[in-house]
Scaffold this motif. Sequence first.
Motif, mmCIF file in Angstrom:
data_model
loop_
_atom_site.group_PDB
_atom_site.id
_atom_site.type_symbol
_atom_site.label_atom_id
_atom_site.label_comp_id
_atom_site.label_asym_id
_atom_site.label_seq_id
_atom_site.Cartn_x
_atom_site.Cartn_y
_atom_site.Cartn_z
ATOM 1 N N THR A 1 0.878 -1.197 0.125
ATOM 2 C CA THR A 1 0.088 -0.044 0.100
ATOM 3 C C THR A 1 0.659 1.390 -0.018
ATOM 4 O OG1 THR A 1 -1.743 -1.220 1.204
ATOM 5 C CG2 THR A 1 -2.074 0.955 1.169
ATOM 6 N N ARG B 1 -2.563 5.375 7.596
ATOM 7 C CA ARG B 1 -2.617 4.009 7.986
ATOM 8 C C ARG B 1 -2.522 4.033 9.569
ATOM 9 N NH1 ARG B 1 -0.419 -1.893 5.740
ATOM 10 N NH2 ARG B 1 -2.381 -1.273 4.151
ATOM 11 N N HIS C 1 -10.388 -0.303 4.286
ATOM 12 C CA HIS C 1 -9.094 -0.341 3.415
ATOM 13 C C HIS C 1 -9.866 0.199 2.104
ATOM 14 C CE1 HIS C 1 -5.295 -0.730 1.983
ATOM 15 N NE2 HIS C 1 -4.931 -1.640 2.422
ATOM 16 N N GLN D 1 -7.959 -0.843 -1.448
ATOM 17 C CA GLN D 1 -7.708 -2.330 -1.682
ATOM 18 C C GLN D 1 -9.078 -2.759 -2.130
ATOM 19 O OE1 GLN D 1 -4.908 -4.152 -0.910
ATOM 20 N NE2 GLN D 1 -6.225 -5.731 -2.144
ATOM 21 N N ARG E 1 -10.003 -5.431 7.757
ATOM 22 C CA ARG E 1 -10.612 -4.267 6.812
ATOM 23 C C ARG E 1 -10.626 -4.437 5.487
ATOM 24 N NH1 ARG E 1 -5.129 -1.611 9.248
ATOM 25 N NH2 ARG E 1 -3.552 -2.344 7.861
ATOM 26 N N ARG F 1 -5.435 -13.157 5.248
ATOM 27 C CA ARG F 1 -4.165 -13.546 6.224
ATOM 28 C C ARG F 1 -4.955 -13.702 7.498
ATOM 29 N NH1 ARG F 1 -0.745 -10.308 9.368
ATOM 30 N NH2 ARG F 1 -1.885 -8.609 8.985
ATOM 31 N N GLN G 1 -4.462 -12.419 10.951
ATOM 32 C CA GLN G 1 -4.054 -11.518 11.594
ATOM 33 C C GLN G 1 -3.704 -11.323 12.962
ATOM 34 O OE1 GLN G 1 -5.384 -7.661 10.085
ATOM 35 N NE2 GLN G 1 -5.987 -8.438 8.144
ATOM 36 N N PRO H 1 -4.890 -10.098 -0.579
ATOM 37 C CA PRO H 1 -4.405 -8.675 -0.543
ATOM 38 C C PRO H 1 -2.960 -8.605 -0.225
ATOM 39 C CG PRO H 1 -5.627 -9.113 1.314
ATOM 40 C CD PRO H 1 -5.852 -10.386 0.588
ATOM 41 N N GLY H 2 -2.390 -9.777 0.241
ATOM 42 C CA GLY H 2 -0.808 -9.866 0.684
ATOM 43 C C GLY H 2 -0.850 -9.084 2.083
ATOM 44 N N PRO H 3 0.096 -9.310 3.001
ATOM 45 C CA PRO H 3 1.036 -10.319 2.655
ATOM 46 C C PRO H 3 0.588 -11.908 2.888
ATOM 47 C CG PRO H 3 1.272 -9.103 4.913
ATOM 48 C CD PRO H 3 0.424 -8.606 4.142
HETATM 49 C C1 NCD Z 1 -3.835 -5.683 4.158
HETATM 50 C C2 NCD Z 1 -3.948 -4.908 5.085
HETATM 51 O O1 NCD Z 1 -2.855 -4.169 5.761
HETATM 52 O O2 NCD Z 1 -4.957 -4.566 5.711
HETATM 53 N N1 NCD Z 1 -2.723 -5.662 3.250
HETATM 54 C C3 NCD Z 1 -2.738 -4.858 2.311
HETATM 55 O O3 NCD Z 1 -2.774 -3.477 2.532
HETATM 56 N N2 NCD Z 1 -2.325 -5.253 1.143
HETATM 57 C C4 NCD Z 1 -4.058 -7.281 4.624
HETATM 58 C C5 NCD Z 1 -3.142 -7.870 5.731
HETATM 59 O O4 NCD Z 1 -2.398 -7.049 6.170
HETATM 60 O O5 NCD Z 1 -3.427 -9.072 6.130
#
Ligand code: NCD
Length: 317
Positions: free
Chosen positions: A66, A115, A145, A148, A178, A235, A237, A275-277
């Motif tokens: 991001t 963020r 988010h 995203q 999010r 992921r 979290q 969305p990664g990671p």
């Molecule tokens: C996400 C986030 O930070 O919300 N990643 C992203 O922005 N691509 C998802 C995550 O951290 O699992």
Amino acid sequence: MNELQFGNDGRLRHLITLDGFDCTRIHALLDRADAMRADSRGGAQSLDLLAGRTLINLFFEPSTRTRTSFDLAAKRLGAQVINFDIARSSTVKGESLLDTIHTLEAMHCDAFVVRHQETGTPELVARHLHSAAAVLNAGDGSHAHPTQGLLDALTIRRHCGDFGALRVVICGDIRHSRVARSDVHALRALGVADLRLCAPANLLPAADSSEFPQCRFFHDFDEAIEGCDVAIMLRLQKERMDLAAIPSEAEYFARYGLSRTRLARAKPGCIVMHPGPINRNVEIADDVADGPQSLILDQVANGVFMRMAVLAELLAP
Ligand code: NCD
């Protein structure tokens, strides 16, 4: 929130959440992202739409995709970018967030990309600005988010076309995500009729939650992925959860991981997103993450054009 995000003329002023965005507005932003891709020849050529503008990236949580893509997007539009280094800033001396913002505003800047681990921080910043700067939410707690959500919608539109006929499953740590919340806002507005959320019971939102309107909840991923056109994996979290609440990684993968066998239950050609990671072999198997149906790196590429579009919408004259 709409009164904060949209001006009296309907123009976007801040981007805090996709809640309140309708289908027309989202498609217009996706169209603009496609135009950015064409105009910049896939990113090979810079544009000057935001020449003389300044954007400040304020990331209180770690980020690879991001933050880099906001940085590149703004630079490819000709803006100046400051990647504010929180760890070396007066924040560590105890300066408050709003004092930090007002200090940066005094030097003149046109946009803050924020963020933060706390839900509501970008909104708080937008409500207390001294200037006409725009605030873009780059992820606040488990709340939203929005860029995203938009880049995921762009990725799906480029591959699947019409949203109305799609069956989409989002699987993983929905409760803390999010991304899931913003994806659902976008995909509902775009008309996805069959939207499925799948997770173990303690990673789904509370049963009385109204956060996920018109979604079907599943605990069995084999059932949820049946006949899907799109599978969005999330992921675990761990930074937002009580670790005692989750099963071992091997157990989690066995029930909720996307393996090739499980993907075969979806529609042939079902696209796979994340969305990664990614946590390899926890929520997604290596051979699926790197396989022909995976659009994980397309999402990353689309993220730059999507953020160019949003920045142009907010800041271009
Ligand atoms: C996400 C986030 O930070 O919300 N990643 C992203 O922005 N691509 C998802 C995550 O951290 O699992």
